[in-house]
Scaffold this motif. Structure first.
Motif, PDB file in Angstrom:
ATOM      1  N   TYR A  63       0.851  -1.193   0.000  1.00 42.83           N
ATOM      2  CA  TYR A  63       0.000   0.000   0.000  1.00 42.83           C
ATOM      3  C   TYR A  63       0.884   1.239   0.000  1.00 42.83           C
ATOM      4  O   TYR A  63       1.885   1.300   0.716  1.00 42.83           O
ATOM      5  N   LEU A  64       0.487   2.212  -0.788  1.00 42.67           N
ATOM      6  CA  LEU A  64       1.234   3.463  -0.833  1.00 42.67           C
ATOM      7  C   LEU A  64       0.303   4.636  -0.538  1.00 42.67           C
ATOM      8  O   LEU A  64      -0.683   4.844  -1.245  1.00 42.67           O
ATOM      9  N   LEU A  65       0.633   5.344   0.531  1.00 41.31           N
ATOM     10  CA  LEU A  65      -0.096   6.576   0.837  1.00 41.31           C
ATOM     11  C   LEU A  65       0.467   7.652  -0.075  1.00 41.31           C
ATOM     12  O   LEU A  65       1.639   8.024   0.054  1.00 41.31           O
ATOM     13  N   SER A  78      -0.319   5.888  10.386  1.00 43.62           N
ATOM     14  CA  SER A  78      -1.207   5.195  11.328  1.00 43.62           C
ATOM     15  C   SER A  78      -2.620   5.128  10.751  1.00 43.62           C
ATOM     16  O   SER A  78      -3.314   4.120  10.894  1.00 43.62           O
ATOM     17  N   GLN A  79      -3.035   6.186  10.061  1.00 45.31           N
ATOM     18  CA  GLN A  79      -4.353   6.181   9.431  1.00 45.31           C
ATOM     19  C   GLN A  79      -4.406   5.153   8.292  1.00 45.31           C
ATOM     20  O   GLN A  79      -5.404   4.455   8.126  1.00 45.31           O
ATOM     21  N   GLY A  80      -3.329   5.076   7.549  1.00 47.66           N
ATOM     22  CA  GLY A  80      -3.262   4.106   6.454  1.00 47.66           C
ATOM     23  C   GLY A  80      -3.278   2.675   6.973  1.00 47.66           C
ATOM     24  O   GLY A  80      -3.963   1.812   6.433  1.00 47.66           O
ATOM     25  N   ILE A  81      -2.537   2.438   8.051  1.00 50.38           N
ATOM     26  CA  ILE A  81      -2.458   1.093   8.637  1.00 50.38           C
ATOM     27  C   ILE A  81      -3.837   0.643   9.109  1.00 50.38           C
ATOM     28  O   ILE A  81      -4.253  -0.494   8.891  1.00 50.38           O
ATOM     29  N   LYS A 108      -1.607  -0.970  -4.032  1.00 50.32           N
ATOM     30  CA  LYS A 108      -2.851  -0.219  -3.792  1.00 50.32           C
ATOM     31  C   LYS A 108      -2.517   1.166  -3.269  1.00 50.32           C
ATOM     32  O   LYS A 108      -1.831   1.304  -2.251  1.00 50.32           O
ATOM     33  N   ASN A 109      -2.998   2.163  -3.972  1.00 46.13           N
ATOM     34  CA  ASN A 109      -2.740   3.531  -3.535  1.00 46.13           C
ATOM     35  C   ASN A 109      -3.830   4.007  -2.578  1.00 46.13           C
ATOM     36  O   ASN A 109      -5.007   3.754  -2.796  1.00 46.13           O
ATOM     37  N   ILE A 110      -3.396   4.651  -1.523  1.00 53.96           N
ATOM     38  CA  ILE A 110      -4.337   5.207  -0.548  1.00 53.96           C
ATOM     39  C   ILE A 110      -4.200   6.725  -0.608  1.00 53.96           C
ATOM     40  O   ILE A 110      -3.096   7.255  -0.463  1.00 53.96           O
ATOM     41  N   SER A 111      -5.291   7.402  -0.856  1.00 52.95           N
ATOM     42  CA  SER A 111      -5.226   8.867  -0.894  1.00 52.95           C
ATOM     43  C   SER A 111      -5.930   9.444   0.335  1.00 52.95           C
ATOM     44  O   SER A 111      -6.533   8.708   1.124  1.00 52.95           O
TER      45      SER A 111
END
Lengths: 389, 262
Positions: free
Chosen positions: B82-84, B102-105, B202-205
């Motif tokens: 995963y990439l923020l 931490s939000q991404g996790i 997976k990109n996380i925005s």
């Protein structure tokens, strides 16, 4: 929201405007200069091309800095034996506190430590806050953070200094995050402004750059400092200041960590304690050649240290490493042999009193910090030096 | 068991420098690599996976190019990456970085264990791990040099302190930061490279995160600000000696005698 505004119409040379960023965070897309998410907010573009790049401050409510007073030093210790970095931080805290006319506090957390707090009264601390509880015998992160939090809520210090020890580097970020405030690690220079803003300077971005960092709108301002960066203050004959025992609820000291065993490591003299150090660097070609370095150190009654590559090669022990990721040393004499002098290394030794550097590359960075830069082949110089000593 | 490893793309061997006379920045190369300390974190996760069944995620934050380090993690055997990545994350200091991670996790899944490397080679702060743990309200242990045991409820580790080694049993979920040399990291495998060639990162925005207040991210969420950058100063005796090995050896010896070290 704070951001960097790009004045597109002032862009005359797109390539130059992009190249100003050392982190490749500026792109040219759809006929526009854009700042990407790689931006580290180093403000280099703003400084170098102010007509194109403008730093726009966010419109956040300003905090009331007057509600936060005093400079606090975390007392680093093992079973009550105070780590000397603590005294160095007290010395620095006192100098800064004088400038803003505020008190210096100590925070002492542990078990059966009360009687040791007295030692700190010889260094001109105004008040020592002691959390002495059985649950705090071993360093476990949650109870220590809870005691630290309790102290900050009670005392509201504007600045908190923590030694950059193994423990400090684990505890300080945890507490800083709890208060959602800034923490600058491994500062090499600290000063304070009249409005109590802390000027923090440290090597940054992995390059040969120093960054001047501040925490303009958050309190407390956290900084960690490695051992031997600042001077140890004089010990006063008389005591001053007072000791305050602090209470904290038992349920705050609950931990999800159980310490099963504490094994003492074999006590070896650390390079931080040495007055004379001879450093083996990448210029040493074979492991066997370290013998020559050992001999030189023996002649001078000193210890041998090394740089990271030699440790990675398995020739020397990690405890011998000088540098930001190793030990910081401040000996009376240091002789570097075949060390190029990266900023990471230099940050760990540039406060040494007398620096001799032997390197065959006249452009080596180590010569910038050396008092006596010796340009030549260490394989010719050192045997001769040993003979003459 | 779900293990999440935090990794970062850092500059390669090149360094950013400032030319002291012109004040210009000198860029040498733009190559990047995975933070070398993160290799140990990934290897630790892989070793745990070999003994227990585990699903390993890696998460990183950075510009889209940082996908490369996640691809590299796939070649070491990691399951998901995963990439923020979002402009709103730009300019993040340690606090804002840790908070975003931490939000991404939280977004990925229910984690049991988070593993971080000791520090990064570009930031060199070693702060992000402990700060993530704080934001997730889980215990953390830094300087872990050995995993002694792990089961579904706890992990037992050796923590390396200057004078002692402490054996700690920590309830899961928790975060550990591992020392260099905890395990020898495996090399990326060519077989896995082929096998994972099509596996997506997976990109996380910003819009994917629970916290929808942009003021907690990027520059706005960063309490610390860089005021200025400058080359390191040195203002001391700065002599340069040249000559033959014999001359120089003698000269050092004389100086040491004069300074009363001999």
């Amino acid at each position: 929201m704070a951001f960097i505004r790009v004045h597109q119409k002032n862009v005359k040379n797109v390539e130059e405007a992009i190249k100003v960023c050392p982190f490749n965070a500026i792109e040219f897309k759809d006929d526009q200069i854009e700042i990407t998410s790689a931006c580290k907010m180093c403000n280099i573009c703003v400084k170098k091309m102010p007509d194109i790049y403008e730093f726009v401050e966010g419109k956040k409510g300003e905090i009331n800095k007057n509600e936060w007073k005093g400079i606090a030093v975390y007392v680093d210790h093992v079973e009550g034996n105070i780590h000397p970095v603590t005294y160095e931080l007290i010395g620095k805290a006192k100098k800064m506190a004088k400038k803003i006319n505020q008190p210096v506090y100590c925070l002492f957390i542990g078990s059966n430590i009360k009687h040791k707090a007295k030692n700190l009264l010889h260094y001109g601390v105004d008040e020592i806050f002691v959390y002495d509880r059985e649950e705090l015998y071993d360093f476990r992160i949650e109870p220590y953070t809870a005691a630290f939090e309790n102290f900050i809520n009670k005392v509201k210090p504007t600045i908190v200094l923590v030694g950059g020890t193994t423990l400090g580097r684990s505890l300080a970020p945890r507490v800083a995050a709890r208060f959602r405030t800034g923490l600058t690690a491994d500062c090499t220079i600290l000063d304070v402004k009249e409005n109590t803003d802390l000027d923090q300077i440290r090597p940054a971005f992995g390059g040969n750059i120093m960054a001047h960092i501040h925490t303009p709108n958050h309190r407390p301002q956290f900084a960690t400092v490695r051992y031997k960066i600042f001077d140890t203050p004089e010990k006063n004959k008389t005591k001053s200041g007072k000791i305050t025992e602090c209470k904290i609820d038992k349920d705050k000291l609950i931990s999800r960590i159980k310490v099963l065993e504490v094994k003492k490591k074999e006590k070896v003299k650390s390079i931080e304690e040495a007055d004379v150090i001879v450093v083996a660097g990448n210029g040493i070609k074979k492991e066997k050649d370290l013998e020559m370095i050992n001999q030189l150190a023996d002649k001078l009654g000193g210890m041998v240290a090394s740089t990271r590559p030699l440790i990675e090669a398995g020739w020397t022990d990690a405890r011998q490493q000088i540098g930001l990721s190793g030990r910081t040393v401040k000996p009376k004499l240091i002789i570097t042999c075949g060390v190029s002098g990266s900023i990471q290394f230099v940050a760990g030794m540039n406060n040494s009193e007398n620096i001799f550097a032997i390197n065959d590359n006249p452009k080596a960075q180590i010569f910038d910090v050396a008092n006596y830069g010796v340009v030549g082949d260490l394989y010719e110089i050192i045997p001769e030096l040993i003979k003459k000593l | 068991m779900n293990i999440t490893v935090c990794i970062k793309q850092v500059p390669g061997t090149s360094e950013v420098e400032i030319d002291e006379t012109t004040g210009n920045l000198i860029r040498e190369g733009i190559d990047t690599k995975m933070n070398p300390y993160d290799l140990y974190a990934i290897e630790t996760a892989m070793k745990i996976k070999e003994k227990n069944s585990a699903n390993i995620n890696v998460i990183s934050m950075g510009p889209p190019q940082a996908n490369d380090v996640i691809k590299e993690a796939y070649m070491m055997g990691v399951n998901n990456g995963y990439l923020l990545t979002d402009k709103k994350f730009a300019g993040a200091d340690v606090l804002a970085t840790s908070y975003a991670l931490s939000q991404g996790i939280k977004k990925i899944n229910n984690f049991d264990l988070i593993i971080c490397g000791k520090m990064t080679t570009d930031g060199d702060t070693a702060q992000v791990g402990p700060e993530i743990a704080e934001f997730l309200d889980i215990p953390h242990v830094a300087n872990v040099k050995k995993i002694m045991d792990i089961n579904s409820t706890s992990i037992t580790v050796e923590m390396d302190m200057p004078e002692t080694v402490e054996i700690q049993e920590v309830k899961l979920p928790c975060l550990i930061t591992v020392e260099k040399d905890i395990y020898q990291p495996r090399l990326p495998s060519f077989k896995l490279k082929l096998a994972t060639a099509k596996r997506k990162v997976k990109n996380i925005s910003f819009n994917d995160l629970d916290d929808d207040n942009p003021e907690n991210f990027g520059l706005d969420g960063s309490p610390t600000q860089v005021l200025d950058v400058f080359p390191p100063k040195s203002d001391r005796i700065n002599e340069k000696w040249e000559g033959t090995g014999k001359e120089l050896g003698e000269r050092i010896s004389n100086k040491l005698k004069k300074l009363k070290f001999v």
